[in-house]
Motif scaffolding. Structure first.
Motif, PDB file in Angstrom:
ATOM      1  N   ALA A 169      35.100  26.332  42.431  1.00 57.77           N
ATOM      2  CA  ALA A 169      35.711  27.179  43.463  1.00 57.77           C
ATOM      3  C   ALA A 169      36.311  26.353  44.595  1.00 57.77           C
ATOM      4  O   ALA A 169      37.246  26.804  45.267  1.00 57.77           O
ATOM      5  N   ILE A 170      35.787  25.143  44.814  1.00 58.54           N
ATOM      6  CA  ILE A 170      36.236  24.360  45.974  1.00 58.54           C
ATOM      7  C   ILE A 170      36.754  22.970  45.615  1.00 58.54           C
ATOM      8  O   ILE A 170      37.285  22.274  46.473  1.00 58.54           O
ATOM      9  N   SER A 171      36.616  22.557  44.354  1.00 59.66           N
ATOM     10  CA  SER A 171      36.937  21.180  44.009  1.00 59.66           C
ATOM     11  C   SER A 171      38.428  20.907  44.040  1.00 59.66           C
ATOM     12  O   SER A 171      39.257  21.815  43.924  1.00 59.66           O
ATOM     13  N   HIS A 172      38.771  19.627  44.176  1.00 59.50           N
ATOM     14  CA  HIS A 172      40.172  19.197  44.156  1.00 59.50           C
ATOM     15  C   HIS A 172      40.845  19.610  42.854  1.00 59.50           C
ATOM     16  O   HIS A 172      41.973  20.087  42.856  1.00 59.50           O
ATOM     17  N   ARG A 173      40.144  19.455  41.728  1.00 61.69           N
ATOM     18  CA  ARG A 173      40.718  19.838  40.434  1.00 61.69           C
ATOM     19  C   ARG A 173      40.819  21.363  40.337  1.00 61.69           C
ATOM     20  O   ARG A 173      41.792  21.890  39.802  1.00 61.69           O
ATOM     21  N   GLY A 174      39.809  22.052  40.848  1.00 67.18           N
ATOM     22  CA  GLY A 174      39.828  23.510  40.845  1.00 67.18           C
ATOM     23  C   GLY A 174      41.001  24.063  41.633  1.00 67.18           C
ATOM     24  O   GLY A 174      41.694  24.982  41.182  1.00 67.18           O
ATOM     25  N   ILE A 175      41.258  23.470  42.800  1.00 65.57           N
ATOM     26  CA  ILE A 175      42.370  23.919  43.641  1.00 65.57           C
ATOM     27  C   ILE A 175      43.706  23.638  42.957  1.00 65.57           C
ATOM     28  O   ILE A 175      44.576  24.505  42.867  1.00 65.57           O
ATOM     29  N   ALA A 176      43.854  22.406  42.459  1.00 66.33           N
ATOM     30  CA  ALA A 176      45.131  22.031  41.821  1.00 66.33           C
ATOM     31  C   ALA A 176      45.397  22.868  40.582  1.00 66.33           C
ATOM     32  O   ALA A 176      46.521  23.343  40.361  1.00 66.33           O
ATOM     33  N   LEU A 177      44.362  23.076  39.756  1.00 60.05           N
ATOM     34  CA  LEU A 177      44.539  23.880  38.536  1.00 60.05           C
ATOM     35  C   LEU A 177      44.788  25.347  38.871  1.00 60.05           C
ATOM     36  O   LEU A 177      45.576  26.013  38.201  1.00 60.05           O
ATOM     37  N   SER A 178      44.107  25.855  39.904  1.00 57.45           N
ATOM     38  CA  SER A 178      44.306  27.252  40.301  1.00 57.45           C
ATOM     39  C   SER A 178      45.740  27.483  40.774  1.00 57.45           C
ATOM     40  O   SER A 178      46.304  28.560  40.583  1.00 57.45           O
TER      41      SER A 178
ATOM     42  N   GLU B 227      50.642  11.507  41.479  1.00 52.90           N
ATOM     43  CA  GLU B 227      51.679  12.340  40.841  1.00 52.90           C
ATOM     44  C   GLU B 227      52.395  11.575  39.734  1.00 52.90           C
ATOM     45  O   GLU B 227      52.589  12.101  38.633  1.00 52.90           O
ATOM     46  N   GLU B 228      52.757  10.321  40.007  1.00 49.27           N
ATOM     47  CA  GLU B 228      53.453   9.526  38.986  1.00 49.27           C
ATOM     48  C   GLU B 228      52.586   9.340  37.748  1.00 49.27           C
ATOM     49  O   GLU B 228      53.061   9.464  36.619  1.00 49.27           O
ATOM     50  N   ASN B 229      51.311   9.035  37.952  1.00 46.39           N
ATOM     51  CA  ASN B 229      50.412   8.815  36.810  1.00 46.39           C
ATOM     52  C   ASN B 229      50.183  10.082  36.009  1.00 46.39           C
ATOM     53  O   ASN B 229      50.126  10.051  34.771  1.00 46.39           O
ATOM     54  N   ALA B 230      50.047  11.218  36.689  1.00 53.08           N
ATOM     55  CA  ALA B 230      49.845  12.489  35.983  1.00 53.08           C
ATOM     56  C   ALA B 230      51.071  12.812  35.128  1.00 53.08           C
ATOM     57  O   ALA B 230      50.950  13.248  33.979  1.00 53.08           O
ATOM     58  N   LEU B 231      52.253  12.589  35.675  1.00 51.48           N
ATOM     59  CA  LEU B 231      53.483  12.858  34.925  1.00 51.48           C
ATOM     60  C   LEU B 231      53.659  11.893  33.756  1.00 51.48           C
ATOM     61  O   LEU B 231      54.115  12.284  32.686  1.00 51.48           O
ATOM     62  N   ILE B 232      53.288  10.635  33.944  1.00 52.04           N
ATOM     63  CA  ILE B 232      53.355   9.653  32.853  1.00 52.04           C
ATOM     64  C   ILE B 232      52.525  10.142  31.667  1.00 52.04           C
ATOM     65  O   ILE B 232      52.975  10.121  30.511  1.00 52.04           O
TER      66      ILE B 232
ATOM     67  N   VAL C   4      54.323  20.336  39.211  1.00 50.89           N
ATOM     68  CA  VAL C   4      53.234  19.528  39.757  1.00 50.89           C
ATOM     69  C   VAL C   4      52.536  20.323  40.855  1.00 50.89           C
ATOM     70  O   VAL C   4      53.182  20.943  41.696  1.00 50.89           O
ATOM     71  N   THR C   5      51.203  20.309  40.838  1.00 51.68           N
ATOM     72  CA  THR C   5      50.421  20.919  41.916  1.00 51.68           C
ATOM     73  C   THR C   5      49.348  19.929  42.362  1.00 51.68           C
ATOM     74  O   THR C   5      48.984  19.018  41.615  1.00 51.68           O
ATOM     75  N   GLU C   6      48.852  20.111  43.579  1.00 47.10           N
ATOM     76  CA  GLU C   6      47.870  19.166  44.124  1.00 47.10           C
ATOM     77  C   GLU C   6      46.734  19.904  44.812  1.00 47.10           C
ATOM     78  O   GLU C   6      46.919  21.005  45.339  1.00 47.10           O
ATOM     79  N   GLY C   7      45.558  19.302  44.799  1.00 49.86           N
ATOM     80  CA  GLY C   7      44.417  19.846  45.515  1.00 49.86           C
ATOM     81  C   GLY C   7      43.599  18.714  46.116  1.00 49.86           C
ATOM     82  O   GLY C   7      43.505  17.629  45.540  1.00 49.86           O
TER      83      GLY C   7
ATOM     84  N   VAL D  20      46.057  15.634  41.300  1.00 51.25           N
ATOM     85  CA  VAL D  20      47.392  16.146  41.009  1.00 51.25           C
ATOM     86  C   VAL D  20      47.414  16.584  39.544  1.00 51.25           C
ATOM     87  O   VAL D  20      47.001  15.840  38.662  1.00 51.25           O
ATOM     88  N   ILE D  21      47.855  17.807  39.311  1.00 54.37           N
ATOM     89  CA  ILE D  21      48.038  18.325  37.952  1.00 54.37           C
ATOM     90  C   ILE D  21      49.529  18.336  37.650  1.00 54.37           C
ATOM     91  O   ILE D  21      50.322  18.854  38.443  1.00 54.37           O
ATOM     92  N   ALA D  22      49.889  17.734  36.531  1.00 54.68           N
ATOM     93  CA  ALA D  22      51.284  17.770  36.074  1.00 54.68           C
ATOM     94  C   ALA D  22      51.357  18.589  34.793  1.00 54.68           C
ATOM     95  O   ALA D  22      50.480  18.483  33.933  1.00 54.68           O
ATOM     96  N   ALA D  23      52.369  19.406  34.689  1.00 57.67           N
ATOM     97  CA  ALA D  23      52.610  20.192  33.470  1.00 57.67           C
ATOM     98  C   ALA D  23      53.994  19.859  32.931  1.00 57.67           C
ATOM     99  O   ALA D  23      54.956  19.755  33.704  1.00 57.67           O
ATOM    100  N   VAL D  24      54.059  19.663  31.621  1.00 56.22           N
ATOM    101  CA  VAL D  24      55.360  19.562  30.955  1.00 56.22           C
ATOM    102  C   VAL D  24      55.384  20.683  29.922  1.00 56.22           C
ATOM    103  O   VAL D  24      54.570  20.719  28.996  1.00 56.22           O
ATOM    104  N   PHE D  25      56.286  21.634  30.129  1.00 54.86           N
ATOM    105  CA  PHE D  25      56.406  22.791  29.249  1.00 54.86           C
ATOM    106  C   PHE D  25      57.199  22.413  27.996  1.00 54.86           C
ATOM    107  O   PHE D  25      57.879  21.386  27.971  1.00 54.86           O
TER     108      PHE D  25
END
Length: 202
Positions: free
Chosen positions: A178-187, A48-53, A134-137, A122-127
């Motif tokens: 449909a099942i990947s960690h990135r797919g889940i976090a992005l979804s 999470e910290e790295n994604a936000l950085i 932050v979301t995680e999968g 972990v997906i981080a978004a800065v609008f």
């Protein structure tokens, strides 16, 4: 049209991201496509910290909606290594063929659940207004005894899914997303992005 910058230079990752975010009313660009260069030091202690950085660093340059991910492989028999160091495991310039074989070698003699592992993302978004989300999968599996499959990238050839009898590199792009960690976090992030796009049409 709204623009979304995904903070990566990984072409394989961008293919996945665009497929998962299909239908979002925005142009999804990589840093390279957006003409953004940044030497980001990922010195966080968690995904999470790295994604936000990463997301914050790119947002500071463009001011638009930025997405960034930090993801990696956690092998239980290796005390959850390589974890946040997955991309840098054994050196950044070391090929994944070498990395994958090294992990297989370390698990020699182990069977079944003793080879348990997971992909975490972990997906981080800065609008544009600075709001963050932050979301995680995660996806659970095992380390294969030998690499298999030509799809995916990175550690996919050694990440075995017992219920499918395949590695994630053996899956089609549709099956994997449909099942990947990135797919889940992005979804999980997608509804927030869609809401923002709706509110910022024009």
């Amino acid at each position: 049209m709204n623009r979304i910058i995904f903070a990566t230079g990984n072409a394989g990752k961008m293919v996945e991201v665009r497929e998962i975010l299909a239908g979002v009313d925005a142009e999804v660009l990589s840093m390279k496509e957006a003409g953004i260069k940044a030497d980001i030091v990922e010195d966080g202690s968690t995904f999470e910290e790295n994604a936000l950085i990463k997301a914050r660093a790119i947002h500071a340059q463009c001011g638009c909606l930025v997405l960034a991910d930090d993801s990696g492989l956690e092998v239980d028999a290796m005390d959850k290594a390589p974890g946040i160091y997955s991309a840098r495991f054994m050196g950044e310039d070391t090929s994944y063929e070498i990395k994958n074989q090294a992990i297989i070698d370390r698990l020699a003699g182990l069977e079944g659940s003793a080879r348990s592992a997971r992909f975490r993302c972990v997906i981080a978004a800065v609008f544009p207004d600075g709001t963050e989300a932050v979301t995680e999968g995660t996806i659970e599996g095992e380390i294969a005894h030998a690499p298999s499959g030509r799809g995916g990238f990175g550690y996919d050839p050694i990440f075995y899914l017992p219920e499918k009898g395949k590695t994630t590199a053996d899956l089609t792009a549709e099956e994997k997303n449909a099942i990947s960690h990135r797919g889940i976090a992005l979804s999980r992030m997608k509804p927030l992005i869609q809401k923002w796009c709706e509110e910022n049409k024009g």
